[in-house]
Scaffold this motif. Sequence first.
Motif, PDB file in Angstrom:
ATOM      1  N   GLY A   1       0.806  -1.208   0.000  1.00  0.00           N
ATOM      2  CA  GLY A   1       0.000   0.000   0.000  1.00  0.00           C
ATOM      3  C   GLY A   1       0.840   1.260   0.000  1.00  0.00           C
ATOM      4  O   GLY A   1       2.081   1.207   0.029  1.00  0.00           O
ATOM      5  N   PRO A   2       0.204   2.429  -0.015  1.00  0.00           N
ATOM      6  CA  PRO A   2       0.907   3.707  -0.170  1.00  0.00           C
ATOM      7  C   PRO A   2       1.907   4.011   0.942  1.00  0.00           C
ATOM      8  O   PRO A   2       2.992   4.529   0.668  1.00  0.00           O
ATOM      9  CB  PRO A   2      -0.225   4.741  -0.196  1.00  0.00           C
ATOM     10  CG  PRO A   2      -1.434   3.968  -0.601  1.00  0.00           C
ATOM     11  CD  PRO A   2      -1.263   2.592  -0.041  1.00  0.00           C
ATOM     12  N   GLU A   3       1.564   3.719   2.198  1.00  0.00           N
ATOM     13  CA  GLU A   3       2.476   4.046   3.291  1.00  0.00           C
ATOM     14  C   GLU A   3       3.760   3.224   3.200  1.00  0.00           C
ATOM     15  O   GLU A   3       4.867   3.749   3.346  1.00  0.00           O
ATOM     16  CB  GLU A   3       1.794   3.833   4.639  1.00  0.00           C
ATOM     17  CG  GLU A   3       2.681   4.116   5.851  1.00  0.00           C
ATOM     18  CD  GLU A   3       3.270   5.523   5.872  1.00  0.00           C
ATOM     19  OE1 GLU A   3       4.322   5.707   6.527  1.00  0.00           O
ATOM     20  OE2 GLU A   3       2.703   6.431   5.238  1.00  0.00           O
ATOM     21  N   LYS A   4       3.623   1.937   2.933  1.00  0.00           N
ATOM     22  CA  LYS A   4       4.818   1.108   2.783  1.00  0.00           C
ATOM     23  C   LYS A   4       5.593   1.484   1.525  1.00  0.00           C
ATOM     24  O   LYS A   4       6.823   1.384   1.491  1.00  0.00           O
ATOM     25  CB  LYS A   4       4.442  -0.370   2.788  1.00  0.00           C
ATOM     26  CG  LYS A   4       3.965  -0.854   4.158  1.00  0.00           C
ATOM     27  CD  LYS A   4       3.691  -2.352   4.177  1.00  0.00           C
ATOM     28  CE  LYS A   4       3.296  -2.801   5.576  1.00  0.00           C
ATOM     29  NZ  LYS A   4       3.022  -4.263   5.637  1.00  0.00           N
ATOM     30  N   ALA A   5       4.883   1.928   0.509  1.00  0.00           N
ATOM     31  CA  ALA A   5       5.564   2.408  -0.697  1.00  0.00           C
ATOM     32  C   ALA A   5       6.412   3.629  -0.378  1.00  0.00           C
ATOM     33  O   ALA A   5       7.551   3.758  -0.865  1.00  0.00           O
ATOM     34  CB  ALA A   5       4.539   2.742  -1.779  1.00  0.00           C
ATOM     35  N   ARG A   6       5.884   4.524   0.443  1.00  0.00           N
ATOM     36  CA  ARG A   6       6.657   5.711   0.833  1.00  0.00           C
ATOM     37  C   ARG A   6       7.920   5.306   1.589  1.00  0.00           C
ATOM     38  O   ARG A   6       9.008   5.854   1.363  1.00  0.00           O
ATOM     39  CB  ARG A   6       5.786   6.614   1.701  1.00  0.00           C
ATOM     40  CG  ARG A   6       6.441   7.939   2.066  1.00  0.00           C
ATOM     41  CD  ARG A   6       5.637   8.706   3.088  1.00  0.00           C
ATOM     42  NE  ARG A   6       5.585   8.004   4.372  1.00  0.00           N
ATOM     43  CZ  ARG A   6       6.591   7.989   5.250  1.00  0.00           C
ATOM     44  NH1 ARG A   6       7.729   8.613   4.981  1.00  0.00           N
ATOM     45  NH2 ARG A   6       6.454   7.353   6.393  1.00  0.00           N
ATOM     46  N   LEU A   7       7.802   4.333   2.470  1.00  0.00           N
ATOM     47  CA  LEU A   7       8.956   3.886   3.249  1.00  0.00           C
ATOM     48  C   LEU A   7      10.006   3.239   2.346  1.00  0.00           C
ATOM     49  O   LEU A   7      11.209   3.488   2.491  1.00  0.00           O
ATOM     50  CB  LEU A   7       8.516   2.909   4.339  1.00  0.00           C
ATOM     51  CG  LEU A   7       7.632   3.483   5.444  1.00  0.00           C
ATOM     52  CD1 LEU A   7       7.161   2.379   6.383  1.00  0.00           C
ATOM     53  CD2 LEU A   7       8.384   4.564   6.226  1.00  0.00           C
ATOM     54  N   ALA A   8       9.558   2.395   1.419  1.00  0.00           N
ATOM     55  CA  ALA A   8      10.508   1.726   0.524  1.00  0.00           C
ATOM     56  C   ALA A   8      11.238   2.733  -0.350  1.00  0.00           C
ATOM     57  O   ALA A   8      12.444   2.598  -0.600  1.00  0.00           O
ATOM     58  CB  ALA A   8       9.780   0.701  -0.332  1.00  0.00           C
ATOM     59  N   ALA A   9      10.530   3.748  -0.810  1.00  0.00           N
ATOM     60  CA  ALA A   9      11.178   4.782  -1.616  1.00  0.00           C
ATOM     61  C   ALA A   9      12.172   5.572  -0.775  1.00  0.00           C
ATOM     62  O   ALA A   9      13.273   5.902  -1.241  1.00  0.00           O
ATOM     63  CB  ALA A   9      10.127   5.714  -2.216  1.00  0.00           C
ATOM     64  N   ALA A  10      11.812   5.856   0.478  1.00  0.00           N
ATOM     65  CA  ALA A  10      12.730   6.568   1.365  1.00  0.00           C
ATOM     66  C   ALA A  10      13.979   5.753   1.652  1.00  0.00           C
ATOM     67  O   ALA A  10      15.061   6.302   1.862  1.00  0.00           O
ATOM     68  CB  ALA A  10      12.017   6.925   2.671  1.00  0.00           C
ATOM     69  N   ALA A  11      13.841   4.426   1.647  1.00  0.00           N
ATOM     70  CA  ALA A  11      15.001   3.561   1.860  1.00  0.00           C
ATOM     71  C   ALA A  11      15.949   3.581   0.672  1.00  0.00           C
ATOM     72  O   ALA A  11      17.126   3.238   0.808  1.00  0.00           O
ATOM     73  CB  ALA A  11      14.545   2.132   2.136  1.00  0.00           C
ATOM     74  N   GLY A  12      15.440   3.945  -0.502  1.00  0.00           N
ATOM     75  CA  GLY A  12      16.296   4.045  -1.672  1.00  0.00           C
ATOM     76  C   GLY A  12      15.901   3.172  -2.842  1.00  0.00           C
ATOM     77  O   GLY A  12      16.631   3.111  -3.838  1.00  0.00           O
ATOM     78  N   ALA A  13      14.753   2.485  -2.762  1.00  0.00           N
ATOM     79  CA  ALA A  13      14.327   1.658  -3.888  1.00  0.00           C
ATOM     80  C   ALA A  13      14.092   2.528  -5.120  1.00  0.00           C
ATOM     81  O   ALA A  13      13.469   3.590  -5.030  1.00  0.00           O
ATOM     82  CB  ALA A  13      13.047   0.901  -3.538  1.00  0.00           C
ATOM     83  N   HIS A  14      14.592   2.057  -6.274  1.00  0.00           N
ATOM     84  CA  HIS A  14      14.396   2.812  -7.507  1.00  0.00           C
ATOM     85  C   HIS A  14      12.969   2.691  -8.029  1.00  0.00           C
ATOM     86  O   HIS A  14      12.430   3.621  -8.623  1.00  0.00           O
ATOM     87  CB  HIS A  14      15.354   2.307  -8.590  1.00  0.00           C
ATOM     88  CG  HIS A  14      16.803   2.506  -8.276  1.00  0.00           C
ATOM     89  ND1 HIS A  14      17.572   1.543  -7.658  1.00  0.00           N
ATOM     90  CD2 HIS A  14      17.620   3.570  -8.496  1.00  0.00           C
ATOM     91  CE1 HIS A  14      18.811   1.996  -7.521  1.00  0.00           C
ATOM     92  NE2 HIS A  14      18.870   3.214  -8.016  1.00  0.00           N
ATOM     93  N   HIS A  15      12.362   1.518  -7.822  1.00  0.00           N
ATOM     94  CA  HIS A  15      11.014   1.259  -8.331  1.00  0.00           C
ATOM     95  C   HIS A  15      10.221   0.545  -7.249  1.00  0.00           C
ATOM     96  O   HIS A  15      10.676  -0.467  -6.698  1.00  0.00           O
ATOM     97  CB  HIS A  15      11.057   0.386  -9.589  1.00  0.00           C
ATOM     98  CG  HIS A  15      11.947   0.927 -10.667  1.00  0.00           C
ATOM     99  ND1 HIS A  15      11.556   1.951 -11.500  1.00  0.00           N
ATOM    100  CD2 HIS A  15      13.212   0.587 -11.043  1.00  0.00           C
ATOM    101  CE1 HIS A  15      12.543   2.213 -12.345  1.00  0.00           C
ATOM    102  NE2 HIS A  15      13.555   1.402 -12.084  1.00  0.00           N
ATOM    103  N   VAL A  16       9.041   1.060  -6.930  1.00  0.00           N
ATOM    104  CA  VAL A  16       8.174   0.489  -5.897  1.00  0.00           C
ATOM    105  C   VAL A  16       6.867   0.074  -6.549  1.00  0.00           C
ATOM    106  O   VAL A  16       6.198   0.892  -7.191  1.00  0.00           O
ATOM    107  CB  VAL A  16       7.915   1.497  -4.762  1.00  0.00           C
ATOM    108  CG1 VAL A  16       7.059   0.854  -3.679  1.00  0.00           C
ATOM    109  CG2 VAL A  16       9.233   1.997  -4.176  1.00  0.00           C
TER     110      VAL A  16
END
Length: 339
Positions: free
Chosen positions: A186-201
């Motif tokens: 979902g969106p909240e976990k997507a925000r966290l993964a992007a903040a961690a540095g994932a290029h594509h979520v």
Amino acid sequence: MKAIIYRETGDAGVLQLVDRDLPAPGPGEVRVRVAVSGVNPTDWQARSGVAHRKQFPEVTPHLDGAGVIDAVGAGVDPARTGERVWLLLAAAGRPTGTAAEFTVVPADQAVPLPGEASFDVGASLGVPALTAHRALTVAEDGPRRLHPGALDGKVVLAAGGAGAVGHAVIQLARWAGATVITTVSGPEKARLAAAAGAHHVINYKGDPAAGIHGVAPDGVDIVAEVALGENLPLDLAVLRPRGTISVYANDGGAPVDLNVGRNLVLNTRLQFLVLFTAGPQARAAAVEDVAAAVRAGALPVGAEHGLPLLRFPLDRTADAHRAVQAGAVGKVLVDVTCG
């Protein structure tokens, strides 16, 4: 000193806060004044008796932590006294983990922590970071060590990138040069993964295979897998030939239905991994590489870096265990001392 102990396995209610004598380091050991203790799923699993057999009449839990060496045993450089360190596998094969004001560990399990890295970072390494390193270094066509450039040209899929291991996979893979994809719910976990540095979520509730192929048309080199039974069909749909699925958990407990023909065609490497039996060489390499990543500032924690910190005082360690067991998003930490 204050310590958390349990004498029998069971739910979090078996944990007790007690007073214990200050332990003395033996030959080749150091004593660490623990500032922060990290809690992992394996800690509550050991406490409950689900996955590990209790070895000692009384156990102080927790494998990971960070603090300051305040005494050394025979054969250890006295200059290490006063050194800031992060701890790994403190309670592995020993009755005294990091849920105490002081703990004693073999000197090589207390790794120097740079002054610019907080105790929160140190306590969040251990199991998650070393597991992530292992997941990224077992591929047939991949490196055995991580450093900038080691994964150049590779595509890594971190399943469940909002978890502690998934977070470390994202950070280490990006530091080593990989293109990093992660799947979230979902969106909240997507925000966290992007903040961690994932290029594509990518949200796995849609059409994740199409999304992954859209950014990696030749397929994924390495999958770091947290829920094999649930995710194996997707993994095989996006894996390139001779790709590797590194399995460190099976969250949800779904049975694994192995399509032998599909795996034969792909020449899949299905690598199961756990730190306890990975072997001393693999663990030592992981410690060296993770320490280098910490020195480079590549493994920050906190919500702004994709890993929220959930804090509990030592006398609420039972609540910390309950939070991890309930699937809390982020890293659960126990504040032990303040220095």
